[in-house]
Design a protein around this motif. Structure first.
Motif, mmCIF file in Angstrom:
data_model
loop_
_atom_site.group_PDB
_atom_site.id
_atom_site.type_symbol
_atom_site.label_atom_id
_atom_site.label_comp_id
_atom_site.label_asym_id
_atom_site.label_seq_id
_atom_site.Cartn_x
_atom_site.Cartn_y
_atom_site.Cartn_z
ATOM 1 N N PRO A 286 14.334 25.017 8.781
ATOM 2 C CA PRO A 286 14.228 26.297 9.019
ATOM 3 C C PRO A 286 13.795 26.782 10.272
ATOM 4 O O PRO A 286 13.978 27.835 10.764
ATOM 5 C CB PRO A 286 13.630 26.929 8.004
ATOM 6 N N ALA A 287 12.738 26.070 10.528
ATOM 7 C CA ALA A 287 11.781 26.505 11.815
ATOM 8 C C ALA A 287 12.771 26.233 13.042
ATOM 9 O O ALA A 287 12.853 27.139 14.164
ATOM 10 C CB ALA A 287 10.752 25.618 12.232
ATOM 11 N N SER A 288 13.610 25.293 13.075
ATOM 12 C CA SER A 288 14.717 24.969 14.208
ATOM 13 C C SER A 288 15.650 25.998 14.366
ATOM 14 O O SER A 288 16.437 26.228 15.304
ATOM 15 C CB SER A 288 15.093 23.461 14.327
ATOM 16 N N LEU A 289 16.039 26.465 13.273
ATOM 17 C CA LEU A 289 16.733 27.629 13.100
ATOM 18 C C LEU A 289 16.399 29.064 13.036
ATOM 19 O O LEU A 289 17.290 29.967 13.006
ATOM 20 C CB LEU A 289 17.574 27.471 11.793
ATOM 21 N N ALA A 290 15.145 29.285 13.622
ATOM 22 C CA ALA A 290 14.715 30.546 13.521
ATOM 23 C C ALA A 290 13.915 31.064 14.843
ATOM 24 O O ALA A 290 13.267 31.743 14.987
ATOM 25 C CB ALA A 290 13.478 30.528 12.195
ATOM 26 N N PRO B 64 23.662 17.870 10.949
ATOM 27 C CA PRO B 64 22.943 17.727 9.767
ATOM 28 C C PRO B 64 21.528 17.349 9.550
ATOM 29 O O PRO B 64 20.848 17.588 8.592
ATOM 30 C CB PRO B 64 24.182 16.686 9.292
ATOM 31 N N SER B 65 21.245 16.424 10.343
ATOM 32 C CA SER B 65 19.872 15.889 10.418
ATOM 33 C C SER B 65 19.161 15.959 11.923
ATOM 34 O O SER B 65 19.649 15.809 12.811
ATOM 35 C CB SER B 65 19.668 14.408 9.584
ATOM 36 N N LYS B 66 17.700 15.602 11.774
ATOM 37 C CA LYS B 66 16.967 15.324 12.940
ATOM 38 C C LYS B 66 17.436 14.135 13.557
ATOM 39 O O LYS B 66 17.602 14.297 14.944
ATOM 40 C CB LYS B 66 15.558 15.337 12.548
ATOM 41 N N GLY C 211 17.484 27.042 2.536
ATOM 42 C CA GLY C 211 18.684 28.183 2.619
ATOM 43 C C GLY C 211 19.503 27.493 3.113
ATOM 44 O O GLY C 211 19.734 26.512 3.763
ATOM 45 N N ASP C 212 20.918 28.075 3.199
ATOM 46 C CA ASP C 212 21.964 27.883 3.633
ATOM 47 C C ASP C 212 21.835 27.518 5.363
ATOM 48 O O ASP C 212 21.938 28.875 5.798
ATOM 49 C CB ASP C 212 23.196 28.885 3.327
ATOM 50 N N LYS D 266 27.425 17.785 4.907
ATOM 51 C CA LYS D 266 26.550 16.911 5.088
ATOM 52 C C LYS D 266 25.225 17.336 4.939
ATOM 53 O O LYS D 266 24.518 16.570 4.520
ATOM 54 C CB LYS D 266 26.963 15.860 6.286
ATOM 55 N N MET D 267 25.130 18.629 5.409
ATOM 56 C CA MET D 267 23.779 19.255 5.295
ATOM 57 C C MET D 267 23.189 19.547 3.937
ATOM 58 O O MET D 267 21.953 19.659 3.665
ATOM 59 C CB MET D 267 23.869 20.352 6.361
ATOM 60 N N PHE D 268 24.036 19.246 2.800
ATOM 61 C CA PHE D 268 23.550 19.764 1.719
ATOM 62 C C PHE D 268 23.043 18.703 0.876
ATOM 63 O O PHE D 268 22.574 18.608 -0.339
ATOM 64 C CB PHE D 268 24.662 20.452 0.765
ATOM 65 N N ARG D 269 23.348 17.399 1.356
ATOM 66 C CA ARG D 269 22.889 16.297 0.316
ATOM 67 C C ARG D 269 21.095 16.138 0.488
ATOM 68 O O ARG D 269 20.681 15.851 -0.527
ATOM 69 C CB ARG D 269 23.286 14.901 1.363
ATOM 70 N N ALA D 270 20.663 16.568 1.431
ATOM 71 C CA ALA D 270 19.375 16.347 1.712
ATOM 72 C C ALA D 270 18.479 17.668 1.780
ATOM 73 O O ALA D 270 17.439 17.860 1.851
ATOM 74 C CB ALA D 270 18.696 15.415 2.690
ATOM 75 N N GLN D 271 19.315 18.880 1.577
ATOM 76 C CA GLN D 271 18.661 20.125 1.620
ATOM 77 C C GLN D 271 17.602 20.469 0.713
ATOM 78 O O GLN D 271 18.193 20.131 -0.534
ATOM 79 C CB GLN D 271 19.698 21.041 1.686
#
Length: 170
Positions: free
Chosen positions: A74-78, A24-26, A101-102, A92-97
């Motif tokens: 997004p960079a770490s997911l691309a 969910p976070s770095k 993107g999803d 928990k990913m959507f609190r600070a998103q």
């Protein structure tokens, strides 16, 4: 989280292919998961980490890339392709998103080059109440389907649209 790490260890020791673990976070990935995955991989017979080429969020295990990423980046997911994609603590990913993107959709795309890609998504639902129902064949109690428009938890909506398979340990 430990189950996800066990899946990574099992896969790397039986039929290796690159996994992507998305937290969910770095901070979660760097301060919690990275240490645990390093200890697990180092203590598993038959797995060796190439410490000269590995970094905090990229482990080279028996020549295979094991990538750690987080939902707000997004960079770490691309970057890398992945045969196994594990999204941990999805709600928990959507609190600070912000406009990233999803994270599920971004992570899922990392496995497009694998015909047999596997997705594992876990989370503690953030809020809400779910009814139960008893299976007439087995007598076991399961979670009942709810109305999607009334469900706020993203992991719970995903669960309802998936296989709804259950696993339990005594």
């Amino acid at each position: 989280t430990d189950t996800a790490l066990d899946v990574i260890g099992w896969r790397q020791s039986t039929r290796p292919r690159p996994p992507l673990f998305v937290g969910p976070s770095k901070e979660f990935v760097s301060e919690i998961v990275e240490d645990r995955i390093t200890k697990m991989l180092s203590s598993t017979k038959g797995l060796s980490i190439d410490t000269l080429r590995s970094t905090k969020r990229l482990k080279i295990v028996n020549g295979v890339r094991v990538r750690l990423a987080w939902g707000g980046s997004p960079a770490s997911l691309a970057s890398d392709q992945a045969g196994d994609v594990i999204v941990d603590e999805y709600d928990k990913m959507f609190r600070a998103q912000r406009r990233a993107g999803d994270p599920y959709v971004l992570a899922e795309a990392r496995g497009d080059t694998y015909a047999d890609r596997k997705m594992l998504v876990t989370s503690t639902p953030e809020q809400g109440k779910v009814d139960t129902e008893v299976d007439p064949k087995s007598g076991l109690e399961f979670w009942a389907l709810g109305r999607n428009e009334l469900i706020e938890s993203r992991i719970w909506r995903r669960f309802q649209t998936g296989t709804r398979h259950h696993a339990a340990w005594q």
